[in-house]
Design an enzyme around this catalytic site. Structure first.
Site, PDB file in Angstrom:
ATOM      1  N   PRO A  99     -86.442  17.875  39.804  1.00 39.24           N
ATOM      2  CA  PRO A  99     -87.460  18.847  40.220  1.00 39.24           C
ATOM      3  C   PRO A  99     -88.821  18.188  40.274  1.00 39.24           C
ATOM      4  O   PRO A  99     -89.163  17.389  39.401  1.00 39.24           O
ATOM      5  CB  PRO A  99     -87.414  19.910  39.132  1.00 39.24           C
ATOM      6  CG  PRO A  99     -86.487  19.431  38.089  1.00 39.24           C
ATOM      7  CD  PRO A  99     -85.734  18.263  38.597  1.00 39.24           C
ATOM      8  N   CYS A 100     -89.584  18.518  41.305  1.00 36.80           N
ATOM      9  CA  CYS A 100     -90.854  17.811  41.490  1.00 36.80           C
ATOM     10  C   CYS A 100     -92.054  18.724  41.329  1.00 36.80           C
ATOM     11  O   CYS A 100     -93.176  18.294  41.470  1.00 36.80           O
ATOM     12  CB  CYS A 100     -90.892  17.135  42.854  1.00 36.80           C
ATOM     13  SG  CYS A 100     -90.558  18.251  44.207  1.00 36.80           S
TER      14      CYS A 100
END
Ligand SMILES: C[S@@+](CC[C@H](N)C(=O)[O-])C[C@H]1O[C@@H](n2cnc3c(N)ncnc32)[C@H](O)[C@@H]1O
Length: 391
Positions: A99-100
């Site tokens: 996840p960014c």
């Protein structure tokens, strides 16, 4: 015959709807290889279901990656980690798109100190556990600025495990993605695979003399009759309806400040593209989970008085039409899966450069690893359906 093609195996961590694996699947077919996916992990049930729908033989785990890869870098393998390689078998390519949100400049609250950022380093631990021949990690460029230095930590751990590692920020137009989008890519290779720097610097897949445009990706969907919500744009608020009309009545692509909501005025440097209209003859801006709302970016269709549909967003993400994103899915689920996906053309380009150098699984490995992990058997391998030209 496709069923006689040699087999490579792929593990996909934070798999989402499968953007990264889809790109590898395409590259594998180009090299006459089949894929076996003994393990794909995502903690979102809709994403996991979608992955399984497209890769019915994958060993899908709807779980947190850190519940399977549960040891710390440098520590002895945990009981869970010791069992995993026996279930998964030999791994050719480990892909991961952690996840960014914690790194993104769009996140003004917890940017760069978000605990989710530590998930990036977990990929190095997964490599220590599963010993893949190649590791590919994708993220936003801002990951390089993380306060916990997750990228350095990950690269060092991979080097200590014997990999050659290279990092780069890649303009995805170079690999044919019709978006202005830069992504951070970590590539780690082992054995006689060519240097990761050579591979990343030499990536291609776009057109030699021009970048792909919005029209190239979605021109044929302009007037498609929506049978399902997949081809239907979201309904704008009355205020946004007026804004869309203004863009077309005045034949402009950016609204004046006075026509934006007060919270978006006077922020023209950061938010200029918000409430904007796409151009046919240019790449799109980065597709995010907000593609259905004109207040989230430049997502108004170039020629039609509406925002882009989920189908058009998937095309701009280079997700081929044969991928089933679930007709029963809700608009929000499509937005998450499509907006979060890694454009398939990125891993297609990487796969084309890497796959010819990877040793296929031997027959014993293919047969022995037949059980896979999770809900499904891991032994049937995947090949893509016939593709249209140009993709
Ligand atoms: C950037 S998206 C990955 C996109 C995917 N690689 C693709 O190409 O379609 C990140 C994904 O990680 C999942 N996720 C977030 N935290 C997780 C965790 N701790 N364990 C497993 N999955 C997680 C999210 O549900 C999301 O689908």
């Amino acid at each position: 015959m496709e069923k006689d093609w040699p087999v490579l195996s792929v593990v996909d961590l934070f798999c989402g709807c499968g953007g990264m694996t889809i790109g590898l699947l395409e590259a594998a077919a180009d090299a006459k290889r089949r894929l076996r996916i003994p393990l794909a992990v995502d903690d979102d049930p809709t994403a996991a279901d979608t992955f399984l729908r497209n890769f019915p033989s994958a060993g899908i785990e709807c779980a947190k990656v850190e519940s399977l890869i549960d040891g710390e870098l440098g520590a002895p393998l945990t009981a869970m980690e010791s069992r995993l390689p026996r279930k998964v078998g030999p791994v050719s390519i480990l892909v991961a798109g952690p996840p960014c949100q914690g790194h993104s400049d769009l996140n003004n609250k917890t940017r760069r100190n978000d605990p989710r950022n530590a998930l990036y380093a977990r990929v190095a631990r997964a490599a220590v556990v599963l010993k893949p021949a190649v590791v590919i990690v994708e993220n936003v460029p801002q990951v390089a600025n993380d306060h916990g230095q997750v990228v350095d930590l990950t690269a060092c751990a991979l080097e200590a495990a014997g990999y050659r590692v290279h990092l780069t920020t890649l303009d995805l137009r170079k690999v044919g993605v019709p978006q202005r989008r830069k992504r951070h890519v970590l590539l780690a290779v082992s054995g006689s695979t060519p240097s990761p720097r050579e591979i990343l610097d030499g990536l291609g897949g776009g057109c030699a003399d021009h970048v792909r445009t919005v029209e190239w990706a979605i021109g044929d969907l302009e007037d498609v009759e929506p049978v399902t919500a997949f081809d239907r744009a979201s309904t704008p608020s009355p205020e946004n309806r007026e804004r869309i009309d203004k863009l077309f009545d005045e034949n402009i692509h950016d609204l004046d400040n006075d026509d934006r909501p007060p919270c978006h005025r006077d922020k023209k440097h950061t938010y200029r593209s918000m409430y904007g209209r796409l151009w046919w003859d240019q790449p799109a801006q980065t597709i995010t989970t907000g593609f259905g709302s004109m207040g989230q970016g430049r997502y108004v269709h170039p020629t039609r008085r509406r925002t882009i549909t989920p189908h058009e967003a998937a095309r701009l993400q280079t997700i081929p039409d044969y991928v089933q994103l679930g007709l029963e899915a809700k608009r929000g689920a499509w937005a998450q899966m499509i907006g979060n996906a890694v454009p398939a053309f990125l891993t297609r380009a990487l796969g084309r450069a890497l796959i010819p150098h990877l040793t296929p699984l031997n027959d014993d490995d293919v047969a022995w690893a037949a059980k896979g992990v999770g809900r499904s058997s891991g032994h049937v391998t995947a090949t893509p359906p016939a593709r249209g030209t140009g993709w």
